[in-house]
Design a protein around this motif. Structure first.
Motif, PDB file in Angstrom:
ATOM      1  N   ARG A 118       0.650  -1.533  -0.218  1.00 35.18           N
ATOM      2  CA  ARG A 118       0.069   0.636   0.155  1.00 35.18           C
ATOM      3  C   ARG A 118       0.958   1.563   0.058  1.00 35.18           C
ATOM      4  O   ARG A 118       1.768   1.683   0.570  1.00 35.18           O
ATOM      5  N   PRO A 119       0.328   2.606  -0.662  1.00 40.83           N
ATOM      6  CA  PRO A 119       0.799   3.590  -0.708  1.00 40.83           C
ATOM      7  C   PRO A 119       1.131   3.755   1.384  1.00 40.83           C
ATOM      8  O   PRO A 119       0.821   3.701   2.234  1.00 40.83           O
ATOM      9  N   ALA A 120       2.451   4.591   1.316  1.00 45.10           N
ATOM     10  CA  ALA A 120       3.201   4.887   2.604  1.00 45.10           C
ATOM     11  C   ALA A 120       2.524   5.721   3.076  1.00 45.10           C
ATOM     12  O   ALA A 120       2.096   6.773   2.872  1.00 45.10           O
ATOM     13  N   HIS A 121       2.601   6.001   4.507  1.00 48.95           N
ATOM     14  CA  HIS A 121       1.638   7.011   5.419  1.00 48.95           C
ATOM     15  C   HIS A 121       2.722   8.224   6.437  1.00 48.95           C
ATOM     16  O   HIS A 121       3.266   6.883   6.826  1.00 48.95           O
ATOM     17  N   PRO A 122       2.453   9.138   6.733  1.00 47.68           N
ATOM     18  CA  PRO A 122       3.805   9.540   7.380  1.00 47.68           C
ATOM     19  C   PRO A 122       3.785   9.273   9.157  1.00 47.68           C
ATOM     20  O   PRO A 122       4.385   8.295   9.579  1.00 47.68           O
ATOM     21  N   SER A 126      15.113  10.701  11.890  1.00 43.32           N
ATOM     22  CA  SER A 126      14.771  11.190  11.877  1.00 43.32           C
ATOM     23  C   SER A 126      12.971  10.271  11.992  1.00 43.32           C
ATOM     24  O   SER A 126      13.009  10.289  10.653  1.00 43.32           O
ATOM     25  N   ALA A 127      12.899   9.778  12.324  1.00 39.39           N
ATOM     26  CA  ALA A 127      11.104   9.398  12.076  1.00 39.39           C
ATOM     27  C   ALA A 127      10.922  11.108  11.624  1.00 39.39           C
ATOM     28  O   ALA A 127       9.694  10.741  10.765  1.00 39.39           O
ATOM     29  N   ALA A 128      11.035  11.823  12.067  1.00 39.82           N
ATOM     30  CA  ALA A 128       9.747  13.988  11.867  1.00 39.82           C
ATOM     31  C   ALA A 128      10.580  13.009  10.365  1.00 39.82           C
ATOM     32  O   ALA A 128       9.993  13.395   9.596  1.00 39.82           O
ATOM     33  N   ALA A 129      11.409  13.182  10.228  1.00 40.34           N
ATOM     34  CA  ALA A 129      11.982  13.663   8.268  1.00 40.34           C
ATOM     35  C   ALA A 129      11.984  12.470   7.693  1.00 40.34           C
ATOM     36  O   ALA A 129      11.522  12.790   6.701  1.00 40.34           O
ATOM     37  N   THR A 130      11.836  11.265   7.362  1.00 47.48           N
ATOM     38  CA  THR A 130      11.248  10.035   6.842  1.00 47.48           C
ATOM     39  C   THR A 130      10.157  10.996   6.841  1.00 47.48           C
ATOM     40  O   THR A 130       9.145  11.035   5.447  1.00 47.48           O
ATOM     41  N   ALA A 131       8.570  11.218   7.794  1.00 44.95           N
ATOM     42  CA  ALA A 131       7.667  11.524   7.744  1.00 44.95           C
ATOM     43  C   ALA A 131       7.302  12.269   7.072  1.00 44.95           C
ATOM     44  O   ALA A 131       6.304  12.568   5.613  1.00 44.95           O
ATOM     45  N   ALA A 132       8.638  13.800   6.548  1.00 53.16           N
ATOM     46  CA  ALA A 132       8.397  14.250   5.769  1.00 53.16           C
ATOM     47  C   ALA A 132       8.553  14.743   4.320  1.00 53.16           C
ATOM     48  O   ALA A 132       7.825  14.803   3.772  1.00 53.16           O
ATOM     49  N   ARG A 133       9.634  13.217   4.119  1.00 47.76           N
ATOM     50  CA  ARG A 133       9.833  13.175   2.487  1.00 47.76           C
ATOM     51  C   ARG A 133       8.441  11.798   2.278  1.00 47.76           C
ATOM     52  O   ARG A 133       8.212  12.320   1.095  1.00 47.76           O
ATOM     53  N   ILE A 134       7.582  11.165   2.984  1.00 54.86           N
ATOM     54  CA  ILE A 134       7.125  10.345   2.845  1.00 54.86           C
ATOM     55  C   ILE A 134       5.919  11.614   2.530  1.00 54.86           C
ATOM     56  O   ILE A 134       5.045  11.129   0.964  1.00 54.86           O
ATOM     57  N   ALA A 164       5.832  14.420   1.166  1.00 58.66           N
ATOM     58  CA  ALA A 164       6.811  14.628   0.309  1.00 58.66           C
ATOM     59  C   ALA A 164       6.582  14.262  -1.429  1.00 58.66           C
ATOM     60  O   ALA A 164       5.768  14.805  -2.290  1.00 58.66           O
ATOM     61  N   TRP A 165       7.174  13.640  -1.083  1.00 57.84           N
ATOM     62  CA  TRP A 165       6.511  11.992  -2.188  1.00 57.84           C
ATOM     63  C   TRP A 165       5.152  11.697  -2.022  1.00 57.84           C
ATOM     64  O   TRP A 165       4.320  11.972  -3.883  1.00 57.84           O
ATOM     65  N   ALA A 181       4.547  12.565 -10.019  1.00 58.59           N
ATOM     66  CA  ALA A 181       5.896  11.547 -10.963  1.00 58.59           C
ATOM     67  C   ALA A 181       6.502  10.467  -9.720  1.00 58.59           C
ATOM     68  O   ALA A 181       7.290   9.541 -10.114  1.00 58.59           O
ATOM     69  N   GLY A 182       5.976  10.338  -8.501  1.00 59.23           N
ATOM     70  CA  GLY A 182       6.803   9.463  -7.579  1.00 59.23           C
ATOM     71  C   GLY A 182       5.740   9.154  -6.497  1.00 59.23           C
ATOM     72  O   GLY A 182       4.950   9.333  -6.638  1.00 59.23           O
ATOM     73  N   ALA A 183       6.644   7.785  -6.013  1.00 56.88           N
ATOM     74  CA  ALA A 183       5.395   6.638  -5.039  1.00 56.88           C
ATOM     75  C   ALA A 183       5.981   6.694  -3.869  1.00 56.88           C
ATOM     76  O   ALA A 183       7.364   5.833  -4.318  1.00 56.88           O
ATOM     77  N   VAL A 184       5.828   6.170  -2.975  1.00 50.32           N
ATOM     78  CA  VAL A 184       6.757   5.275  -2.393  1.00 50.32           C
ATOM     79  C   VAL A 184       5.028   4.355  -1.490  1.00 50.32           C
ATOM     80  O   VAL A 184       4.615   4.598  -0.712  1.00 50.32           O
ATOM     81  N   TYR A 185       5.832   3.643  -1.706  1.00 48.96           N
ATOM     82  CA  TYR A 185       4.712   1.787  -1.260  1.00 48.96           C
ATOM     83  C   TYR A 185       5.767   1.367   0.319  1.00 48.96           C
ATOM     84  O   TYR A 185       7.289   0.775   0.230  1.00 48.96           O
ATOM     85  N   VAL A 186       4.777   0.838   1.174  1.00 49.30           N
ATOM     86  CA  VAL A 186       5.121  -0.653   1.525  1.00 49.30           C
ATOM     87  C   VAL A 186       4.574  -1.347   2.198  1.00 49.30           C
ATOM     88  O   VAL A 186       3.352  -1.997   1.896  1.00 49.30           O
ATOM     89  N   ALA A 187       4.954  -2.511   1.994  1.00 49.57           N
ATOM     90  CA  ALA A 187       5.154  -3.719   2.398  1.00 49.57           C
ATOM     91  C   ALA A 187       4.263  -4.043   4.163  1.00 49.57           C
ATOM     92  O   ALA A 187       4.554  -4.130   4.801  1.00 49.57           O
ATOM     93  N   ASP A 188       2.800  -4.048   4.022  1.00 53.63           N
ATOM     94  CA  ASP A 188       1.884  -4.292   5.411  1.00 53.63           C
ATOM     95  C   ASP A 188       1.861  -5.381   6.164  1.00 53.63           C
ATOM     96  O   ASP A 188       0.376  -5.554   5.247  1.00 53.63           O
ATOM     97  N   ALA A 189       1.943  -6.336   6.844  1.00 54.38           N
ATOM     98  CA  ALA A 189       1.064  -7.147   8.025  1.00 54.38           C
ATOM     99  C   ALA A 189       0.866  -7.158   8.537  1.00 54.38           C
ATOM    100  O   ALA A 189       1.558  -7.062   9.677  1.00 54.38           O
ATOM    101  N   GLY A 190      -0.286  -7.113   8.582  1.00 52.70           N
ATOM    102  CA  GLY A 190      -1.167  -7.047   9.557  1.00 52.70           C
ATOM    103  C   GLY A 190      -0.827  -5.813  10.708  1.00 52.70           C
ATOM    104  O   GLY A 190      -1.240  -5.884  11.375  1.00 52.70           O
ATOM    105  N   GLY A 191      -0.447  -4.509  10.012  1.00 55.19           N
ATOM    106  CA  GLY A 191      -0.050  -3.026  10.332  1.00 55.19           C
ATOM    107  C   GLY A 191       1.548  -3.266  11.043  1.00 55.19           C
ATOM    108  O   GLY A 191       2.216  -2.112  11.220  1.00 55.19           O
TER     109      GLY A 191
END
Length: 160
Positions: free
Chosen positions: A4-8, A27-35, A37-38, A43-53
């Motif tokens: 699924r798409p990544a969320h902050p 930092s988690a805050a910097a990563t959340a900001a990048r998520i 922004a993307w 033109a861009g996307a970030v996805y995560v593999a999610d197994a039950g949260g």
């Protein structure tokens, strides 16, 4: 497991994954900001593999039009799978999501770079049909200053 798409809210887990692959100092805050922004960049996307949260992996993909011909190409900018689940199909699902995103944007191909020391990653990409370009292509990098030019040079490319 779903992709699924990544969320902050995934930032802590994504930051830990980046650290596992040798990219500490996020930092988690910097990563959340990048998520965020993307997510705002078509033109861009970030996805995560999610197994039950639980986030087991992350992939970031960006697209760019060719200049020399029609069409676009995609680039897997980051791919990380949690160490404990590597080899279980998580990376394959994430790469598929990145490829589908690129194809949906008209991309004709996808590229990825991988550090020379990551032989297992190289074999993973080969198994997925990626051609190893070592020996036929070179990568050149140059760090830029905040103004976009190399330190000590003017904007026209000469020494200051």
């Amino acid at each position: 497991m779903k992709t699924r798409p990544a969320h902050p809210a995934d930032a802590v887990a994504v930051t830990e994954l980046l650290d596992q692959l040798g990219y500490p100092g996020n930092s988690a805050a910097a990563t959340a900001a990048r998520i965020r922004a993307w997510a705002g960049d078509p033109a861009g996307a970030v996805y995560v593999a999610d197994a039950g949260g639980e986030v087991l992996g992350v992939v970031a993909v960006h697209t760019c039009p060719f200049f020399e011909r029609a069409g676009s190409w995609g680039r897997i900018v980051a791919l990380v799978v949690a160490e404990r689940v590597r080899g279980r199909g998580v990376g394959g699902q994430l790469v598929t999501a990145a490829e589908l995103f690129a194809a949906s944007r008209g991309c004709l191909r996808v590229e990825v770079t991988s550090a020379d020391r990551r032989e297992e990653a190289h074999e993973f990409y080969r198994r997925r049909g990626y051609l190893d370009q070592r020996g036929s292509s070179s990568r050149f990098l140059r760090e830029l200053t905040a103004t976009g030019s190399h330190a000590g040079e003017s904007a026209r490319g000469g020494r200051a």
